[in-house]
Design an enzyme around this catalytic site. Structure first.
Site, short mmCIF file in Angstrom:
data_model
loop_
_atom_site.label_atom_id
_atom_site.label_comp_id
_atom_site.label_asym_id
_atom_site.label_seq_id
_atom_site.Cartn_x
_atom_site.Cartn_y
_atom_site.Cartn_z
N CYS A 33 69.18 41.11 62.16
CA CYS A 33 68.33 39.96 62.42
C CYS A 33 66.88 40.40 62.48
CB CYS A 33 68.73 39.27 63.73
SG CYS A 33 68.45 40.30 65.19
N CYS A 36 65.88 43.14 64.77
CA CYS A 36 66.13 44.50 64.28
C CYS A 36 64.93 45.02 63.49
CB CYS A 36 67.38 44.53 63.40
SG CYS A 36 68.90 44.10 64.26
N ASP A 519 40.06 33.30 30.25
CA ASP A 519 39.37 34.01 29.18
C ASP A 519 39.85 33.36 27.88
OD1 ASP A 519 38.01 36.14 27.76
OD2 ASP A 519 40.00 36.97 27.40
N ASP A 723 43.15 38.96 29.73
CA ASP A 723 44.04 39.95 29.12
C ASP A 723 43.41 41.31 28.89
OD1 ASP A 723 42.32 39.07 27.01
OD2 ASP A 723 43.74 39.90 25.58
N ASP A 727 38.09 42.06 31.86
CA ASP A 727 38.35 40.96 32.79
C ASP A 727 38.68 41.47 34.20
OD1 ASP A 727 38.04 38.94 30.86
OD2 ASP A 727 40.09 39.23 30.15
#
Length: 832
Positions: A33, A36, A519, A723, A727
């Site tokens: 749980c 723990c 972009d 990409d 960037d």
């Protein structure tokens, strides 16, 4: 220095010795749980050598950086096991690792000289060792076959350590649950069934003695492990967890029953009789609840395990001979054969043959992709009808699938801000329940004496029964699992659809996206530029050769397209010196004392040139080449939109999300794309350098989102999708950086989200997964609150004609946790 992990950065000082940091990953068995996990976190965080700690209840894992020289990893593991009763096993997700079987004493192998390239040898059992090594120094096959003085062989495949630890825990809980059920059934029969001769005191004592024996076994064998866990959590971690509630409630029921049995044996029976059926059924129902919860968590983790896509066998080709080997033994320099309709064992490059390969598992492309000599192939993809001979480029432990799986695991380990709230609630839950229990006990004691006019002993017994029920019926596990259970499934679901969330924070906020900034080249468009127009104001025959020499090594899409065009014309490149890229502008160099420049017209101050201006006005991307400042060549390039760009942009706009374009391209080309996507002119910027993109995103983040009139303005969430390496600044500046990837070098991205499949629809998937995630988290929190309030009221006797009997209070964990787990698992089949 062989005792240092291969992935641990270190250095040696002659006086101080060895120091630095090593990355440690532990698989933890025994967590049930959120208490723990809190206990584990506090235990590890208390060690001064442990930093950058991450833990996960669902993954049963702890990950941290350890200061070398202060405490060793093995000492940390022993400390955790001693103070928490959890079982630890060290694993690794870096470097290469093999489990080898020794034909002799494995201890001798650990103590012997290790082959060059081996960083660590760990003893697993008397016959098995784990070898961590650098695959670039020594190959796996060479290591097994001729690296050791004694004969060694590859051990049978092991499951993912996380899955293996989880499976062991499920089996252990299952066995104890079965034992508890077997022992509880006779107790229930003897307590509830209409047995003969119950009026006979001797028979009644015999039946009660059997109940006592079985209840004692259950209390000490099945429920026994709860005691050290609860006490150690209280002493060492100062955590009052769910196990303490179980200990208090089951102990109270058991001790009360033992006292009642003693009174029966002394011929002074209590009016309530014994509660052996209550104590045994409590433990059994708790164990059933924990087994079902553990089993469901384990299945949820298994079903989204990306590493399972890997093939287990490979056929290597060596001097025209073929040999089938375990894929774990592949090494750099290998050439392997891929048969028709088989799965590729790892990444590589085709050196002969042709076929069609199904890459849908990674790219999402439903149609097979043709592969010929020179084509790149990816692990886990499925070969078509042809035979391929492939040269390995990445070993199985470091290929595309392994990289993606590692990134997904990172997201599962990370915790969103809302998780901190859940952890705080769960931490204070048990102490609050203990206080409520005391209030319930005192209240019913007072009611029994003053209102019901019962004797003191009867009132105490009644109060104890209500208190026991309240203790056991409340359950913080649902609160603790509300967030991590959904995180695990959501990241797996997104990964299956080609969207990699690298952090839980991105999932938490993506559904609130107010602006998406793109972009252009390679993101909105395919990035496959073609030459539409070309002009050569200078009639010099060396123009093309000089230009190809200048841009031949550039990776910019425009330069690549122009260079490819020149090569198809048979142009031979001249040798240009001092070539230098100017970010966002172009390339410059020198040849025989002349200055060569190639790039956009704005940088070269040629936008109004009579050769350049007509091409710009047609909406082409313009690329100019100058020699000593004089225009020598100009190219007009065009690009096409990605297949799903228009549909993605339309759906984003229909959702009320504002779309923007930031591009380093010429204004005409940017406006042409914006026109096709119905993006207003105010939302586009052309001829941007990286810092221009950063400034634009900063401005968007500074303006509160006021889309709903009359509502309070909220902080905007800006998603940037790009990409290229140029960037990177914009990706970092945006709230969520999205990297459009072509499906291979995903590890190079520093974005928050990686689109493995080259499709913009991945942005819609990311937003949808985020929305589904928050809905399920909200449901989980709501259910946890409603359940605990109703359960506690029913257990405390707040309703006159409805209450939860104490023997059935153990169903609480099952009833509270299962809907939370189901909400997470059902996300796999949600419409995304």
């Amino acid at each position: 220095m062989r005792d240092i992990e291969a992935n641990a950065p270190h250095r040696v000082d002659p006086e101080i010795g060895l120091f630095g940091k090593e990355h440690v990953i532990l698989s933890i068995s025994g967590m049930t749980c959120t208490g723990c996990e809190t206990k584990l976190s506090r235990t590890l965080a208390a060690l001064p050598a442990v930093t950058e700690l991450k833990t996960s209840l669902v993954l049963s894992r702890a990950e941290f950086e350890l200061e070398i020289g202060i405490i060793s990893a093995s000492e940390v593991m022993r400390h955790v096991e001693r103070t928490t009763e959890f079982k630890c096993e060290r694993t690794s997700n870096q470097g290469s690792s093999l489990h080898l079987v020794c034909y002799g004493n494995a201890t001798d192998i650990v103590k012997s000289e290790w082959p060059h390239g081996v960083a660590e040898v760990k003893l697993i059992d008397r016959k098995t060792v784990q070898v961590n090594f650098d695959a670039k120094i020594v190959g796996a096959r060479d290591l097994v076959e001729k690296g050791w003085p004694a004969p060694m062989s590859l051990a049978p495949p092991r499951a993912d350590p996380t899955l293996e630890a989880g499976a062991r825990h499920v089996h252990q809980v299952g066995y104890m649950t079965l034992l508890s059920i077997v022992l509880t059934i006779p107790v229930l029969v003897l307590s509830w069934a209409p047995l003969p001769d119950t009026s006979n005191k001797r028979k009644e004592i015999q039946f009660s003695s059997i109940c006592l024996a079985f209840a004692t076994i259950i209390q000490f064998v099945v429920a026994g492990p709860f005691y050290p866990k609860a006490l150690k959590a209280l002493v060492f971690s100062r955590v009052i967890e769910m196990d303490l509630l179980i200990v208090l409630s089951t102990s109270a029921a058991y001790i009360f029953s033992v006292v009642a049995f003693g009174r029966l044996a002394a011929d002074r029976p209590l009016p309530t009789g014994q509660l052996f059926q209550t104590s045994t059924l409590l433990v059994t129902l708790i164990m059933i609840g924990r087994f079902v919860a553990a089993f469901a968590r384990q299945k949820a983790v298994e079903t989204i395990s990306i590493r399972s896509l890997q093939s287990s066998m490979a056929t290597i080709v060596d001097e025209d001979a073929e040999k089938e080997i375990d894929a774990r033994l592949l090494q750099y320099g290998d050439v392997f054969r891929v048969s028709p309709d088989s799965k590729l064992p790892t990444d590589g490059t085709v050196i002969s043959g042709s076929s069609e390969i199904d890459e849908a598992m990674l790219t999402g492309e439903p149609r097979p992709v043709e592969k010929t000599k020179g084509s790149h192939v990816i692990a886990g993809s499925i070969n078509g009808p042809g035979v391929l001979i492939v040269r390995l480029t990445r070993i199985p432990g470091d290929n595309t699938i392994s990289t993606i799986a590692g990134m997904v695991d990172e997201a599962k380990l990370s915790k969103p801000k809302i998780q901190k709230i859940a952890d705080q609630v769960a931490t204070h839950f048990v102490p609050v329940i203990v206080i409520i229990t005391l209030v319930v006990f005192c209240t019913w004691l007072a009611i029994g004496i003053t209102a019901q006019h019962k004797s003191g002993s009867e009132s105490v017994i009644q109060a104890i029964i209500y208190a026991i029920t309240v203790l056991i019926v409340s359950c913080p596990c649902a609160i603790g699992l509300a967030v991590p259970m959904v995180i695990v499934v959501a990241t797996g679901v997104a990964a299956e659809r080609g969207v990699i969330f690298k952090s839980a924070d991105a999932i938490e906020v993506a559904y609130k996206t107010s602006h998406v900034v793109f972009d252009k080249t390679g993101t909105l468009t395919q990035g496959k530029l073609t030459i539409a127009r070309e002009e050569y104001p200078s009639a010099s025959p060396s123009t093309k050769a000089l230009l190809l020499g200048l841009i031949g090594s550039s990776k910019h899409p425009v330069s690549v397209a122009v260079a490819a065009h020149l090569k198809t014309e048979g142009v031979t490149a001249s040798t240009v010196s001092d070539v230098r890229s100017v970010v966002g502008k172009g390339v410059e160099g020198t040849f025989a004392g002349r200055t060569l420049c190639a790039g956009n017209s704005r940088w070269l101050n040629l936008s109004n040139d009579p050769f350049v201006q007509p091409i710009l006005s047609q909406g082409y991307t313009v690329f100019c080449f100058t020699v000593d400042g004089s225009l020598a060549a100009v190219f007009g390039l065009e690009d096409s939109l990605r297949e799903d760009t228009l549909s993605t942009a339309t759906k984003l706009q229909q959702s009320g999300i504002s779309i923007h374009i930031l591009s380093g391209d010429d204004d005409g080309a940017v406006r042409a794309v914006a026109s096709q996507l119905n993006i207003p002119a105010s939302n586009i910027r052309s001829r941007c350098i990286p810092t221009d993109k950063q400034t634009y995103i900063k401005a968007l983040l500074a303006v509160p989102n006021t889309q709903r009139p009359g509502k309070k303005a909220i902080e905007p969430v800006v998603m940037f999708c790009g990409d290229g390496t140029n960037d990177a600044i914009a990706l970092a500046q945006a709230t969520i950086g999205v990297h459009m990837n072509e499906g291979t070098d995903v590890a190079q991205s520093a974005a928050d989200v990686v689109l493995v499949r080259p499709r913009l629809s991945g942005i819609l998937i990311a937003i949808t997964v985020s929305r589904k995630w928050i809905h399920r988290v909200a449901f989980n929190f709501g259910w946890s609150f409603v359940y605990n309030v109703l359960a506690i009221l029913l257990a405390a006797g707040a309703f006159v004609h409805a209450r939860i009997p104490p023997e059935f209070a153990g169903l609480g964990e099952l009833v509270s946790v299962l809907p939370v787990i189901a909400a997470g698992i059902l996300l796999r089949w949600a419409k995304i």
